[in-house]
Write a protein that holds these residues in place. Sequence first.
Motif, PDB file in Angstrom:
ATOM      1  N   VAL A  57      53.956 -66.934  10.322  1.00  0.00           N
ATOM      2  CA  VAL A  57      55.257 -66.349   9.992  1.00  0.00           C
ATOM      3  C   VAL A  57      55.065 -65.217   8.990  1.00  0.00           C
ATOM      4  N   GLN A  58      55.734 -64.110   9.244  1.00  0.00           N
ATOM      5  CA  GLN A  58      55.738 -62.986   8.315  1.00  0.00           C
ATOM      6  C   GLN A  58      57.168 -62.731   7.866  1.00  0.00           C
ATOM      7  N   ASN A  76      61.887 -62.397  -3.996  1.00  0.00           N
ATOM      8  CA  ASN A  76      61.117 -62.802  -2.822  1.00  0.00           C
ATOM      9  C   ASN A  76      61.908 -63.782  -1.973  1.00  0.00           C
ATOM     10  N   CYS A  77      61.814 -63.616  -0.662  1.00  0.00           N
ATOM     11  CA  CYS A  77      62.327 -64.660   0.214  1.00  0.00           C
ATOM     12  C   CYS A  77      61.166 -65.582   0.589  1.00  0.00           C
ATOM     13  N   ALA A  78      61.499 -66.809   0.955  1.00  0.00           N
ATOM     14  CA  ALA A  78      60.472 -67.799   1.267  1.00  0.00           C
ATOM     15  C   ALA A  78      61.001 -68.780   2.291  1.00  0.00           C
ATOM     16  N   GLY A  79      60.104 -69.313   3.113  1.00  0.00           N
ATOM     17  CA  GLY A  79      60.464 -70.277   4.133  1.00  0.00           C
ATOM     18  C   GLY A  79      59.844 -71.638   3.853  1.00  0.00           C
ATOM     19  N   ASP A  80      60.617 -72.693   4.081  1.00  0.00           N
ATOM     20  CA  ASP A  80      60.174 -74.058   3.814  1.00  0.00           C
ATOM     21  C   ASP A  80      60.298 -74.892   5.080  1.00  0.00           C
ATOM     22  N   THR A  97      63.634 -76.663  -4.914  1.00  0.00           N
ATOM     23  CA  THR A  97      63.754 -75.418  -5.658  1.00  0.00           C
ATOM     24  C   THR A  97      62.412 -75.016  -6.255  1.00  0.00           C
ATOM     25  N   THR A  98      61.374 -75.719  -5.866  1.00  0.00           N
ATOM     26  CA  THR A  98      60.033 -75.482  -6.405  1.00  0.00           C
ATOM     27  C   THR A  98      59.259 -74.534  -5.497  1.00  0.00           C
ATOM     28  N   ASP A 118      56.368 -72.582   2.297  1.00  0.00           N
ATOM     29  CA  ASP A 118      55.161 -72.308   3.077  1.00  0.00           C
ATOM     30  C   ASP A 118      54.936 -70.828   3.367  1.00  0.00           C
ATOM     31  N   TYR A 119      56.015 -70.071   3.430  1.00  0.00           N
ATOM     32  CA  TYR A 119      55.904 -68.664   3.811  1.00  0.00           C
ATOM     33  C   TYR A 119      56.584 -67.799   2.738  1.00  0.00           C
ATOM     34  N   TRP A 120      55.996 -66.648   2.459  1.00  0.00           N
ATOM     35  CA  TRP A 120      56.519 -65.768   1.416  1.00  0.00           C
ATOM     36  C   TRP A 120      56.497 -64.309   1.854  1.00  0.00           C
ATOM     37  N   GLY A 121      57.523 -63.585   1.448  1.00  0.00           N
ATOM     38  CA  GLY A 121      57.531 -62.146   1.621  1.00  0.00           C
ATOM     39  C   GLY A 121      56.867 -61.479   0.431  1.00  0.00           C
ATOM     40  N   GLN A 122      56.739 -60.158   0.517  1.00  0.00           N
ATOM     41  CA  GLN A 122      56.019 -59.418  -0.521  1.00  0.00           C
ATOM     42  C   GLN A 122      56.900 -59.081  -1.722  1.00  0.00           C
TER      43      GLN A 122
END
Length: 125
Positions: A2-3, A96-100, A107-108, A113-117
């Motif tokens: 995932v990107q 940053n956006c992030a996917g779980d 909230t940690t 698992d996935y992070w944007g720049q």
Amino acid sequence: QVQLVESGGGLVQAGGSLRLSCAASGGRTFSSYDMGWFRQAPGKEREFVARISRSGAVTYYASSVKGRFTISRDNAKNTVYLQMNSLKPEDTAVYNCAGDRGVATSTTPLSYDYWGQGTQVTVSS
């Protein structure tokens, strides 16, 4: 894999608004994971901002942004948004956006698992 790619940051005066976007591509189906927004100001730890469930039905906010920020998602467009209103100088940070992939509301940062720049948001007084 995932990107995630954020956009929409910039410079705004206090009291103004910005809308951040985070587009997902590759890997798992976008609707199969929760999404969150985090931010990190210079010299400070990364902090949780908001989270949205897979379907978009459930949202959760940090107390510092509740009532001012709104998280939403469009699974057809593989995109999550963060509408930020009534911005304050203390909102200045890299966002940053992030996917779980997990099912528990977290909230940690380590749970994601996935992070944007990241995208810079600067609020002037």
